[in-house]
Scaffold this motif. Structure first.
Motif, PDB file in Angstrom:
ATOM      1  N   VAL A  60       0.856  -1.137  -0.077  1.00  0.00           N
ATOM      2  CA  VAL A  60      -0.042  -0.049  -0.021  1.00  0.00           C
ATOM      3  C   VAL A  60       0.749   1.224   0.000  1.00  0.00           C
ATOM      4  O   VAL A  60       2.027   1.336   0.401  1.00  0.00           O
ATOM      5  CB  VAL A  60      -0.928  -0.176   1.200  1.00  0.00           C
ATOM      6  CG1 VAL A  60      -1.734  -1.171   1.434  1.00  0.00           C
ATOM      7  CG2 VAL A  60      -0.173   0.142   2.586  1.00  0.00           C
ATOM      8  N   PRO A  61       0.505   2.332  -0.459  1.00  0.00           N
ATOM      9  CA  PRO A  61       1.037   3.807  -0.401  1.00  0.00           C
ATOM     10  C   PRO A  61       1.431   4.042   1.172  1.00  0.00           C
ATOM     11  O   PRO A  61       0.525   3.685   1.881  1.00  0.00           O
ATOM     12  CB  PRO A  61      -0.065   4.564  -1.124  1.00  0.00           C
ATOM     13  CG  PRO A  61      -0.640   3.783  -1.915  1.00  0.00           C
ATOM     14  CD  PRO A  61      -0.907   2.459  -1.238  1.00  0.00           C
ATOM     15  N   ILE A  62       2.365   4.504   1.493  1.00  0.00           N
ATOM     16  CA  ILE A  62       2.916   4.884   2.717  1.00  0.00           C
ATOM     17  C   ILE A  62       1.650   5.640   3.459  1.00  0.00           C
ATOM     18  O   ILE A  62       1.596   5.431   4.795  1.00  0.00           O
ATOM     19  CB  ILE A  62       4.073   5.173   2.855  1.00  0.00           C
ATOM     20  CG1 ILE A  62       4.865   5.222   4.353  1.00  0.00           C
ATOM     21  CG2 ILE A  62       4.378   6.854   2.283  1.00  0.00           C
ATOM     22  CD1 ILE A  62       6.413   5.647   4.396  1.00  0.00           C
ATOM     23  N   GLU A  63       1.079   6.568   2.666  1.00  0.00           N
ATOM     24  CA  GLU A  63       0.187   7.523   3.463  1.00  0.00           C
ATOM     25  C   GLU A  63      -1.131   6.759   3.916  1.00  0.00           C
ATOM     26  O   GLU A  63      -1.732   7.072   4.726  1.00  0.00           O
ATOM     27  CB  GLU A  63      -0.212   8.557   2.538  1.00  0.00           C
ATOM     28  CG  GLU A  63      -0.835   8.253   1.376  1.00  0.00           C
ATOM     29  CD  GLU A  63       0.171   8.324  -0.043  1.00  0.00           C
ATOM     30  OE1 GLU A  63      -0.124   8.012  -1.004  1.00  0.00           O
ATOM     31  OE2 GLU A  63       1.451   7.921   0.590  1.00  0.00           O
ATOM     32  N   ARG A  86       8.831  -1.523   4.976  1.00  0.00           N
ATOM     33  CA  ARG A  86       8.895  -0.334   4.158  1.00  0.00           C
ATOM     34  C   ARG A  86       9.557  -0.854   2.436  1.00  0.00           C
ATOM     35  O   ARG A  86      10.569  -1.452   2.683  1.00  0.00           O
ATOM     36  CB  ARG A  86       9.749   0.716   4.401  1.00  0.00           C
ATOM     37  CG  ARG A  86       9.079   1.655   5.591  1.00  0.00           C
ATOM     38  CD  ARG A  86       9.478   3.040   5.749  1.00  0.00           C
ATOM     39  NE  ARG A  86       8.951   3.805   6.761  1.00  0.00           N
ATOM     40  CZ  ARG A  86       8.777   4.941   7.008  1.00  0.00           C
ATOM     41  NH1 ARG A  86       9.530   5.685   6.138  1.00  0.00           N
ATOM     42  NH2 ARG A  86       8.151   5.605   8.063  1.00  0.00           N
ATOM     43  N   MET A  87       9.030  -0.665   1.600  1.00  0.00           N
ATOM     44  CA  MET A  87       9.391  -1.036   0.274  1.00  0.00           C
ATOM     45  C   MET A  87       9.862   0.236  -0.426  1.00  0.00           C
ATOM     46  O   MET A  87       9.590   1.384  -0.031  1.00  0.00           O
ATOM     47  CB  MET A  87       8.093  -1.462  -0.563  1.00  0.00           C
ATOM     48  CG  MET A  87       7.333  -2.861   0.175  1.00  0.00           C
ATOM     49  SD  MET A  87       8.352  -4.420   0.018  1.00  0.00           S
ATOM     50  CE  MET A  87       7.872  -4.879  -1.791  1.00  0.00           C
ATOM     51  N   GLY A  88      10.427   0.289  -1.598  1.00  0.00           N
ATOM     52  CA  GLY A  88      10.841   1.230  -2.510  1.00  0.00           C
ATOM     53  C   GLY A  88       9.788   1.991  -3.002  1.00  0.00           C
ATOM     54  O   GLY A  88       8.671   1.466  -3.333  1.00  0.00           O
ATOM     55  N   GLY A  89       9.972   3.222  -3.221  1.00  0.00           N
ATOM     56  CA  GLY A  89       9.070   4.281  -3.975  1.00  0.00           C
ATOM     57  C   GLY A  89       7.679   4.568  -3.041  1.00  0.00           C
ATOM     58  O   GLY A  89       6.491   4.484  -3.325  1.00  0.00           O
ATOM     59  N   GLU A  94       2.036  -4.515   3.975  1.00  0.00           N
ATOM     60  CA  GLU A  94       1.424  -4.869   5.267  1.00  0.00           C
ATOM     61  C   GLU A  94       1.197  -6.591   5.521  1.00  0.00           C
ATOM     62  O   GLU A  94       0.492  -6.837   4.647  1.00  0.00           O
ATOM     63  CB  GLU A  94       0.034  -4.179   5.143  1.00  0.00           C
ATOM     64  CG  GLU A  94       0.007  -2.622   5.262  1.00  0.00           C
ATOM     65  CD  GLU A  94      -1.409  -2.018   5.314  1.00  0.00           C
ATOM     66  OE1 GLU A  94      -2.512  -2.793   5.048  1.00  0.00           O
ATOM     67  OE2 GLU A  94      -1.230  -1.015   6.079  1.00  0.00           O
ATOM     68  N   LEU A  95       1.986  -7.070   6.413  1.00  0.00           N
ATOM     69  CA  LEU A  95       1.963  -8.256   6.646  1.00  0.00           C
ATOM     70  C   LEU A  95       0.697  -8.851   7.252  1.00  0.00           C
ATOM     71  O   LEU A  95      -0.007  -8.269   8.214  1.00  0.00           O
ATOM     72  CB  LEU A  95       2.963  -8.755   7.531  1.00  0.00           C
ATOM     73  CG  LEU A  95       4.559  -8.445   6.858  1.00  0.00           C
ATOM     74  CD1 LEU A  95       5.587  -8.490   7.962  1.00  0.00           C
ATOM     75  CD2 LEU A  95       4.749  -9.229   5.686  1.00  0.00           C
ATOM     76  N   GLY A 147       1.316  -5.918  -6.424  1.00  0.00           N
ATOM     77  CA  GLY A 147       0.345  -5.477  -5.512  1.00  0.00           C
ATOM     78  C   GLY A 147       0.514  -6.537  -4.115  1.00  0.00           C
ATOM     79  O   GLY A 147      -0.203  -6.008  -2.975  1.00  0.00           O
ATOM     80  N   VAL A 148       1.013  -7.481  -4.265  1.00  0.00           N
ATOM     81  CA  VAL A 148       1.235  -8.350  -2.906  1.00  0.00           C
ATOM     82  C   VAL A 148       2.531  -9.069  -3.006  1.00  0.00           C
ATOM     83  O   VAL A 148       3.076  -9.288  -3.892  1.00  0.00           O
ATOM     84  CB  VAL A 148       0.187  -9.648  -3.181  1.00  0.00           C
ATOM     85  CG1 VAL A 148       0.103 -10.655  -1.996  1.00  0.00           C
ATOM     86  CG2 VAL A 148      -1.222  -9.256  -3.270  1.00  0.00           C
TER      87      VAL A 148
END
Length: 250
Positions: A60-63, A86-89, A94-95, A147-148
């Protein structure tokens, strides 16, 4: 090789190197394949021969990511964090909190977690470089669909220093696992044929010509030539718009 490529979903790294040697018209080794992956030019995958434990979830987007708060070390300030990896970009993995699952087959390496260090170590060993002593607490992160993603986990019960009385039921309870330090034993680096085809398309694209700016020493002779040609054509360079219109009608 091309006919066989159509029948295979993935190739070993040595087979991928032989295919790229034909594509590039030059010798490509196993180390080159790993370097292409490390530099982001080729998607490297892993085949879990003996399966692997993992926790999966959406990216998901960090926001939009879930948050948590906890007291700071001083006891007065509050620490705010993001739940997940945290992923790139500016993205967050979310686990899932329900259970740990078992992965099999081929999964793509995201090169955002501990798997990147495993690939770098393998590359250094092939090139007689130093061992990689870096560590990361995020664990290896793999992906199969957009997305996953999944973070690989290790079982506390396999740790000789862990008190087995603290294990929960059922066995795949998330509390019984922690982020793996690297890819599990029995993991094999592979390259999906689709990834090779994507690289081939990018390599086959013609390079866009880059405009080279005219240097000062080249500008003066060109201006002299233009002025001389304009004089022969009886063009009044003092009136650029009129001169341009006259040239356009030629």
């Amino acid at each position: 090789m091309r006919k066989l490529l159509k029948l295979k979903e993935w190739l070993t790294v040595p087979d991928a190197a032989r295919h790229l040697s034909i594509l590039f018209g030059e010798e490509v080794g196993d180390a080159d394949v790993l370097r292409l992956a490390l530099d982001g030019h080729l998607t490297l995958s892993v085949f879990f021969v003996n399966h692997a434990h993992a926790r999966c979830g959406p990216i998901v987007p960090i926001e939009d990511a879930k948050r948590f708060t906890m007291p700071g070390l001083s006891g007065t300030k509050t620490f705010h964090g993001v739940k997940g990896v945290r992923m790139g970009g500016a993205r967050v993995l979310e686990l899932g909190e329900e259970e740990v699952v078992s992965l099999d087959g081929v999964w793509d390496l995201t090169m955002l977690g501990a798997e990147c260090l495993d690939v770098e170590h393998a590359y250094q060993m092939l090139t007689n470089g130093p061992s990689v002593d870096l560590v990361t607490l995020d664990g290896p992160i793999v992906q199969r669909e957009a997305g996953v993603a999944c973070r690989l986990e290790s079982y506390f019960g396999d740790n000789e220093f862990f008190d087995k009385k603290n294990l929960r039921k059922p066995r795949n309870h998330p509390a019984n696992f922690y982020p793996a330090g690297g890819l599990p034993d029995g993991s094999v680096f592979v390259v999906r044929t689709a990834a090779l085809q994507e690289l081939e398309v990018r390599v086959s694209e013609p390079e866009k010509p880059t405009e080279k700016p005219i240097e000062r020493r080249e500008r003066t002779p060109l201006l002299v030539m233009i002025a001389a040609l304009a004089k022969l054509a009886k063009l009044d360079v003092a009136k650029p718009s009129s001169a341009a219109a006259a040239i356009e009608t030629q």
